[in-house]
Design a protein around this motif. Structure first.
Motif, PDB file in Angstrom:
ATOM      1  N   MET A   1       0.859  -1.201   0.000  1.00  0.00           N
ATOM      2  CA  MET A   1       0.000   0.000   0.000  1.00  0.00           C
ATOM      3  C   MET A   1       0.887   1.240   0.000  1.00  0.00           C
ATOM      4  SD  MET A   1      -3.060   0.948   2.641  1.00  0.00           S
ATOM      5  CE  MET A   1      -4.002  -0.525   2.401  1.00  0.00           C
ATOM      6  N   SER A   2       0.450   2.206  -0.779  1.00  0.00           N
ATOM      7  CA  SER A   2       1.251   3.435  -0.876  1.00  0.00           C
ATOM      8  C   SER A   2       1.149   4.224   0.424  1.00  0.00           C
ATOM      9  CB  SER A   2       0.709   4.293  -2.028  1.00  0.00           C
ATOM     10  OG  SER A   2      -0.554   4.786  -1.675  1.00  0.00           O
ATOM     11  N   PRO A   3       2.179   5.079   0.712  1.00  0.00           N
ATOM     12  CA  PRO A   3       2.112   5.889   1.939  1.00  0.00           C
ATOM     13  C   PRO A   3       0.823   6.687   2.005  1.00  0.00           C
ATOM     14  CG  PRO A   3       4.247   6.092   0.896  1.00  0.00           C
ATOM     15  CD  PRO A   3       3.432   5.289  -0.036  1.00  0.00           C
ATOM     16  N   GLU A   4       0.339   7.166   0.831  1.00  0.00           N
ATOM     17  CA  GLU A   4      -0.914   7.932   0.868  1.00  0.00           C
ATOM     18  C   GLU A   4      -2.081   7.035   1.289  1.00  0.00           C
ATOM     19  OE1 GLU A   4       1.056   7.862  -1.889  1.00  0.00           O
ATOM     20  OE2 GLU A   4       2.037   9.820  -1.630  1.00  0.00           O
ATOM     21  N   GLY A   5      -2.012   5.855   0.784  1.00  0.00           N
ATOM     22  CA  GLY A   5      -3.090   4.891   1.122  1.00  0.00           C
ATOM     23  C   GLY A   5      -3.100   4.597   2.610  1.00  0.00           C
ATOM     24  N   MET A   6      -1.891   4.340   3.178  1.00  0.00           N
ATOM     25  CA  MET A   6      -1.793   4.061   4.607  1.00  0.00           C
ATOM     26  C   MET A   6      -2.375   5.195   5.420  1.00  0.00           C
ATOM     27  SD  MET A   6      -0.471   1.180   5.535  1.00  0.00           S
ATOM     28  CE  MET A   6       0.370   1.420   7.090  1.00  0.00           C
ATOM     29  N   ILE A   7      -2.014   6.429   4.998  1.00  0.00           N
ATOM     30  CA  ILE A   7      -2.482   7.610   5.727  1.00  0.00           C
ATOM     31  C   ILE A   7      -4.001   7.663   5.671  1.00  0.00           C
ATOM     32  CG2 ILE A   7      -2.545  10.164   5.659  1.00  0.00           C
ATOM     33  CD1 ILE A   7       0.464   9.888   4.682  1.00  0.00           C
ATOM     34  N   ARG A   8      -4.576   7.298   4.505  1.00  0.00           N
ATOM     35  CA  ARG A   8      -6.039   7.357   4.367  1.00  0.00           C
ATOM     36  C   ARG A   8      -6.719   6.323   5.298  1.00  0.00           C
ATOM     37  NH1 ARG A   8      -6.842   6.123  -1.066  1.00  0.00           N
ATOM     38  NH2 ARG A   8      -5.680   8.004  -1.584  1.00  0.00           N
ATOM     39  N   VAL A   9      -6.133   5.145   5.334  1.00  0.00           N
ATOM     40  CA  VAL A   9      -6.724   4.104   6.209  1.00  0.00           C
ATOM     41  C   VAL A   9      -6.689   4.541   7.656  1.00  0.00           C
ATOM     42  CG1 VAL A   9      -6.378   1.771   7.114  1.00  0.00           C
ATOM     43  CG2 VAL A   9      -6.302   2.168   4.662  1.00  0.00           C
ATOM     44  N   ARG A  10      -5.509   5.085   8.059  1.00  0.00           N
ATOM     45  CA  ARG A  10      -5.381   5.541   9.439  1.00  0.00           C
ATOM     46  C   ARG A  10      -6.413   6.606   9.761  1.00  0.00           C
ATOM     47  NH1 ARG A  10       0.919   6.190   9.566  1.00  0.00           N
ATOM     48  NH2 ARG A  10       1.546   4.027   9.854  1.00  0.00           N
ATOM     49  N   ARG A  11      -6.594   7.468   8.787  1.00  0.00           N
ATOM     50  CA  ARG A  11      -7.526   8.581   9.022  1.00  0.00           C
ATOM     51  C   ARG A  11      -8.956   8.033   9.210  1.00  0.00           C
ATOM     52  NH1 ARG A  11      -6.962  12.011   4.378  1.00  0.00           N
ATOM     53  NH2 ARG A  11      -4.940  12.598   5.201  1.00  0.00           N
ATOM     54  N   VAL A  12      -9.301   7.111   8.340  1.00  0.00           N
ATOM     55  CA  VAL A  12     -10.653   6.528   8.434  1.00  0.00           C
ATOM     56  C   VAL A  12     -10.821   5.809   9.783  1.00  0.00           C
ATOM     57  CG1 VAL A  12     -12.148   4.719   7.493  1.00  0.00           C
ATOM     58  CG2 VAL A  12     -10.990   6.300   5.947  1.00  0.00           C
ATOM     59  N   PHE A  13      -9.802   5.027  10.149  1.00  0.00           N
ATOM     60  CA  PHE A  13      -9.858   4.267  11.401  1.00  0.00           C
ATOM     61  C   PHE A  13      -9.985   5.195  12.600  1.00  0.00           C
ATOM     62  CE2 PHE A  13      -7.832   1.509  14.698  1.00  0.00           C
ATOM     63  CZ  PHE A  13      -8.792   0.513  14.658  1.00  0.00           C
TER      64      PHE A  13
END
Ligand SMILES: [Zn+2]
Length: 322
Positions: A1-13
Motif C-alpha cells: 500500500m502506498s504511503p498515501e493509502g496508509m495515511i487514508r486508512v489511518r484517518r478513516v480508522f
C-alpha cells in the motif's frame, strides 16, 4: 500500500474510533452481559438439574425403603426413610418423611442449598432444590411364582401353622371329594404340578377386577411329586443361619406365595375363584408314603407386583408416585 493509502486508512480508522468509541463500548458491554447471562443459564441450570435428579432419586429410594415398614410401625418407617435418604447423599436435616393419614403411604421430601456460579452476576448466589416422592403399600393384585396350592379365604394369623396340602387321612372338610389342596396352574398333571412347586408358576396370576379369575383344582393326592418338590424347596435354603418364619432372607425358596381361593369344597377337578395371595414359610412335608401333608407358617411378604384394591392377606406390593 502506498504511503498515501496508509495515511487514508489511518484517518478513516481514527475517525471511526473518535466518532463511534462510545457506541462500541456499549455494544461490547451489552454483549458481555448477554454472553455471561447465557453462560449462567447453561452452567447453573445444568448444576441445578443434576442436583434435582440426585434428590429425586434419593427421595424415591427413601420412600420405598420406608413404606416397607407400613402399615405397622410409623416411627420405624420414617426413620428408615430418612436413613436411606442420607445414605443416598442427602445431608442431615434436609430430609423430611411423614406417614400419611391412610397409614399405608409415606411422603419423603429432600432438599439441598446449591451454590451458584455465573448466576451471581445476575444476583443469585444460591438456590434451594427440592424433590419429593410418595410410596404406598397395598395388597398384591397379581404376581408370578405362585405355588400350586390353594388356601381358603380367612383371617390368617401371623406365625400360625396352616395346611397347604392335605393328606388322605387328615383331610379337612374344606376340601371336597378328590381335592387335597393342589391347584392346576397353567396346565394339568403331576409333572406340571411338580414344576410349579419347585420353581413357582412362571406366568402371572392376577385377581380379576370385574370378571373373577377362575383357577382349576388339581385333584388327587400326588404324594410323590409333593414330597420331591417340597424337599427341594426346603433344601434350597442355603442361608446361614437357616431361615425361620420370623427371620428369613428375601427370595428364600422356603417362602411360598399361595393363591387364596373362595373355596376348595368342590368335587374333583373344578373351578375356584382367586381372591388374593398369602405367603407361608414352609415348615415341613409330613407323613409317610401316601400320607403326605404340607404345612407352612403364615408370614407377611412384600412382593414385586401391582397393588390392587383387593383383600389383604398379608402379601403386599409398593407403588411409587410422583
Ligand atoms: Zn433361606
Amino acid at each position: 500500500m502506498s504511503p498515501e493509502g496508509m495515511i487514508r486508512v489511518r484517518r478513516v480508522f481514527r475517525s471511526f474510533l473518535n466518532n463511534e468509541n462510545g457506541s462500541v463500548t456499549v455494544i461490547v458491554a451489552c454483549a458481555m452481559v448477554l454472553i455471561l447471562g447465557i453462560a449462567a443459564l447453561v452452567i447453573d441450570v445444568g448444576v441445578l438439574y443434576y442436583n434435582k435428579v440426585l434428590l429425586s432419586n434419593a427421595a424415591d429410594a427413601a420412600a420405598l425403603a420406608g413404606v416397607q415398614e407400613l402399615p405397622g410401625d410409623h416411627g420405624k418407617a420414617v426413620g428408615e426413610a430418612e436413613a436411606y435418604a442420607m445414605s443416598n447423599g442427602v445431608e442431615e436435616g434436609h430430609v423430611a418423611a411423614e406417614v400419611l393419614p391412610d397409614g399405608r403411604s409415606i411422603r419423603v421430601t429432600t432438599s439441598r442449598l446449591v451454590p451458584l456460579g455465573f448466576a451471581r452476576i445476575l444476583g443469585f448466589s444460591s438456590a434451594e432444590v427440592t424433590a419429593s416422592a410418595k410410596a404406598s403399600i397395598g395388597a398384591t393384585k397379581g404376581l408370578t411364582g405362585a405355588a400350586p396350592f390353594g388356601v381358603v379365604h380367612q383371617d390368617f394369623v401371623f406365625g400360625e401353622v396352616y395346611t397347604l396340602k392335605y393328606s388322605p387321612s387328615n383331610k379337612s372338610d374344606d376340601a371336597g371329594p378328590g381335592n387335597f389342596g393342589a391347584l392346576a396352574l397353567g396346565g394339568r398333571g403331576a409333572s406340571n404340578y411338580l414344576d410349579n412347586i419347585m420353581y413357582g408358576y412362571q406366568e402371572r396370576l392376577e385377581v380379576g377386577d370385574e370378571v373373577p379369575t377362575i383357577i382349576e383344582t388339581e385333584p388327587g393326592n400326588m404324594a410323590g411329586p409333593t414330597v420331591t418338590g417340597i424337599n427341594s424347596r426346603i433344601a434350597g435354603c442355603t442361608h446361614e443361619p437357616k431361615c425361620t418364619h420370623d427371620r428369613f432372607v428375601k427370595g428364600c425358596p422356603r417362602v411360598l406365595l399361595v393363591p387364596v381361593v373362595d373355596s376348595l369344597n368342590v368335587k374333583g377337578r373344578s373351578g375356584v375363584i382367586l381372591t388374593g395371595f398369602a405367603a407361608f414359610f414352609l415348615e415341613d412335608v409330613g407323613g409317610k408314603g401316601n400320607e403326605c401333608e404340607v404345612t407352612g407358617r403364615f408370614i407377611k411378604w412384600a412382593a414385586d407386583g401391582d397393588l390392587g384394591n383387593i383383600n389383604d392377606y398379608g402379601v403386599v406390593s409398593c407403588r411409587l408416585e410422583g
